[in-house]
Structures are given as C-alpha cells and as structure tokens.
Design a protein around this motif. Structure first.
Motif, PDB file in Angstrom:
ATOM      1  N   LEU A 111      39.035  13.580   3.150  1.00  0.00           N
ATOM      2  CA  LEU A 111      37.916  13.450   2.120  1.00  0.00           C
ATOM      3  C   LEU A 111      38.398  14.239   0.744  1.00  0.00           C
ATOM      4  N   GLU A 112      38.414  15.531   0.801  1.00  0.00           N
ATOM      5  CA  GLU A 112      38.828  16.299  -0.372  1.00  0.00           C
ATOM      6  C   GLU A 112      40.289  16.088  -1.047  1.00  0.00           C
ATOM      7  N   THR A 113      41.092  15.466  -0.404  1.00  0.00           N
ATOM      8  CA  THR A 113      42.454  15.187  -0.855  1.00  0.00           C
ATOM      9  C   THR A 113      42.475  13.664  -1.279  1.00  0.00           C
ATOM     10  N   GLY A 166      39.786  11.820  -1.855  1.00  0.00           N
ATOM     11  CA  GLY A 166      38.579  11.352  -2.423  1.00  0.00           C
ATOM     12  C   GLY A 166      37.617  10.317  -1.774  1.00  0.00           C
ATOM     13  N   THR A 203      38.619   7.240   0.915  1.00  0.00           N
ATOM     14  CA  THR A 203      38.028   7.531   2.354  1.00  0.00           C
ATOM     15  C   THR A 203      37.263   6.637   2.741  1.00  0.00           C
ATOM     16  N   PRO A 250      33.950  13.716  -4.385  1.00  0.00           N
ATOM     17  CA  PRO A 250      35.457  14.258  -4.548  1.00  0.00           C
ATOM     18  C   PRO A 250      36.109  13.021  -5.180  1.00  0.00           C
ATOM     19  N   GLY A 277      39.347  13.228  -5.432  1.00  0.00           N
ATOM     20  CA  GLY A 277      40.799  13.396  -4.776  1.00  0.00           C
ATOM     21  C   GLY A 277      41.799  13.491  -5.934  1.00  0.00           C
TER      22      GLY A 277
END
Length: 152
Positions: free
Chosen positions: A95-97, A99, A103, A146, A148
């Motif tokens: 998710l964070e990487t 986005g 995701t 996020p 990403g």
C-alpha cells in the motif's frame, strides 16, 4: 453418515478456533489505537474492541455446540480460499509503496481472476473499482490516501 457428522463438527470447531484467534488479535490491535483524547469521548478504540468481544463471544458459543458445518475445502477450492487472505496481506504490504490506486487494482483483479472472471474483465473491474474508490475517498470523504511512488 456418522463419519460425516464427526468431520463436519470438527470442521466447525476448526473454524470457530480460527475466528477466536482472529477476534483476540483484532481486539488487541483495536485496543492499541492511539488518539487525541479531546477528539471524541469514546475514541476510535470502541468499535474494533466491541466487534472483537462480540466475535469472541459468538466463537465461544459455537465452540460449545458446533452444529453442522461444510466439509473443509480441498484441492483448487482450498487454494482459492487461502489465496484471498494472502492477496490481502500482499496488498497491505504494498500500500505505501504502490499507492492506493494500484493496491485496489491489484486486489480486485486478483480476486476476480481467482473466482473465474476472464482476464480482460478482471483488469477492467480492477481499474473501475480503483478509480471509483479513489474518487469516493479522496473527493467525497476527503480522506488522505497514499499515492505511492508511481503517482507520488
């Protein structure tokens, strides 16, 4: 007949035990939510802890009297059943990487393909769902999502 009934009850006990573990983990996670005391008199901990308690109580009732349950899945069905939570774990990790958009696209596409959707429909459904939920959360609810590395 009796053999099936015993296996069915054993399957019910396995499911109840798994959900009881889930309830405990969910309750612990919910109780660790940090929040500003002035934000809400009850805070955001109440709902997850309350749901965990209710799930735990229902699991104890079911463990006491499991009743009849479906047979434990085998073969391709078992692989699909295990692939869904694995897909969600991978999605949380990315998710964070990746986005929010990528995701959600990943989740919908993989789960649609697991349940037999043709690839073009799975891809189209993933794209539409990702854009729809991004619009709902970003613009209608004004929630930070996020972006990403791709969209950041």
């Amino acid at each position: 007949m009796y053999e099936n009934s015993v296996n069915s009850k054993r399957t019910g006990l396995i499911y109840a035990a798994c959900f009881l573990v889930l309830a405990v983990v969910y309750g612990i996670g919910g109780s660790r939510i940090d929040y500003a005391f002035a934000s809400d008199p009850l805070g955001p901990r109440v709902v997850p802890v309350m749901l965990a308690v209710i799930l735990g109580l229902l699991c104890f009732f079911y463990l006491r009297n499991p009743g009849e349950a479906e047979e434990f899945p085998r073969g391709a069905t078992l692989l699909r059943v295990l692939a869904v939570p694995l897909t969600l774990v991978v999605a949380v990790l990315m998710l964070e990487t990746a986005g929010f958009l990528l995701t959600v696209f990943f989740i919908v596409t993989v789960i649609a393909a697991l349940f037999g959707a043709p690839l073009k429909f799975a891809l189209a459904g993933g794209a539409v769902q990702a854009l729809l939920w991004w619009f709902v959360f970003s613009y209608l609810l004004e929630v930070y999502l996020p972006k990403g590395i791709v969209f950041g």
